[in-house]
Design an enzyme around this catalytic site. Sequence first.
Site, PDB file in Angstrom:
ATOM      1  N   ASP A   1       0.820  -1.209   0.000  1.00 59.20           N
ATOM      2  CA  ASP A   1       0.000   0.000   0.000  1.00 59.20           C
ATOM      3  C   ASP A   1       0.856   1.262   0.000  1.00 59.20           C
ATOM      4  OD1 ASP A   1      -1.407   2.260   1.653  1.00 59.20           O
ATOM      5  OD2 ASP A   1      -3.067   0.952   1.073  1.00 59.20           O
TER       6      ASP A   1
ATOM      7  N   VAL B   1      -5.395   2.501   0.322  1.00 60.25           N
ATOM      8  CA  VAL B   1      -5.463   1.994  -1.048  1.00 60.25           C
ATOM      9  C   VAL B   1      -5.858   0.519  -1.042  1.00 60.25           C
ATOM     10  CG1 VAL B   1      -4.215   1.650  -3.205  1.00 60.25           C
ATOM     11  CG2 VAL B   1      -3.766   3.675  -1.816  1.00 60.25           C
ATOM     12  N   ASP B   2      -5.278  -0.252  -0.123  1.00 60.29           N
ATOM     13  CA  ASP B   2      -5.668  -1.657   0.012  1.00 60.29           C
ATOM     14  C   ASP B   2      -7.174  -1.787   0.238  1.00 60.29           C
ATOM     15  OD1 ASP B   2      -3.561  -3.516  -0.293  1.00 60.29           O
ATOM     16  OD2 ASP B   2      -2.692  -2.915   1.604  1.00 60.29           O
ATOM     17  N   ALA B   3      -7.691  -1.002   1.174  1.00 64.22           N
ATOM     18  CA  ALA B   3      -9.107  -1.104   1.517  1.00 64.22           C
ATOM     19  C   ALA B   3      -9.995  -0.716   0.344  1.00 64.22           C
ATOM     20  CB  ALA B   3      -9.416  -0.224   2.728  1.00 64.22           C
TER      21      ALA B   3
END
Length: 390
Positions: A146, A174-176
């Site tokens: 991320d 960003v991952d989420a």
Amino acid sequence: MTASPSHRPLDGFRVLDFTQNVAGPLAGTVLADLGAEVIKVEAPGGEAARRITSSRPGLEHVAPYFLPNNRGKKSVMIDLKSEEGLRQALALADTADVVLDGFRPGVMDRLGLGAETLQARNPRLVYAALSGYGGYGPVGRRPCIDMMIQAESGLVTGLRSGDGTPEFVRSTIVDAATGHVLAQAVLAALLNRERHGVADVVRVAMYDVACSLQSNSLTMAANTASNTPRPTDGRSPFATEPSGAFRCGDGDYLVLAAYVPKHWKKLTEVLGRPDLPADPRLADQRQRGLHRRELTAELTAALRAHAAAEWVEIFERAGLMATRVQTWREVVSSPQFAENQLAVTVTDGERAETVIRTPARYDSFTPAGTTPTPALGRHNDELLPPSGAA
């Protein structure tokens, strides 16, 4: 309408989850909440996120990246580099509706589990590939996390510590976001399959999601000549002033947004500064953006009159948008967090885990992912063919 646990959108669908860390597993959890049977495929030893635990005293048992993103799933442990493991994975894929691939582009193909191979065996299979950069271009196959994507996508623009070190959004934003985009893409592909008989290959790149999150800023950059100097006079990039964090009389910060003309007028009245709109530097939205430093100085001086919490009450009564900046500890202790039932406890016998739920709620059903994260390989006997079986 009364929520029912017996009818969910993905009842009867099977998802084979080859992802790790946050984005892919989160997508799998969203699908599990919608009723899918999600089978997490892990290598011997399990995925690394199982071992990323809290360093805070008393919380050594909490794996904050693993717990919220893997509840409600089943786990099988497979050595994908072995002939037996490949046979087991292929047998599972033959029964699946969706495969989530979280490896670097090309890895699943080398293992004999790529989209072309699996869809030839199972023509109704939706194959969803998650990657950092999309698989093409100068860095398309590079591994990432991320923080790297935040840096390369421009997300940390303007975020600097006192000594100039870049600061990052710490909650793997960003991952989420990518996890939710991936789940949305899978749902669209399943709908396409059910309505039109198309078994698609879906590709989602974290880099693309990060850029999409910044579409307003990147739109401006794309429409600016490369040799245009960056403003250094404190002007705002957008005509959205006042909008931001302002220090109040108690030293606490208030987030205030009053850029709409009627809100700007109301704000000046509430602050006892009805003269401000007559200032040519602050006359309209664009001028306030061009003179952000002067505007901030005027507002900060006026806001010294009260504590941040007092201003929130005053502004809310006036119909203005304002709130205090809150810490994570304050958030989980807040009445709104409790009202929205964001912390949920999932149980399996005497075992219980408290996690943060996925955001959507439905009137007609309750989310299905109500069991804790599975022990590594717990469902091998249930789901995998016997050793040596054809």
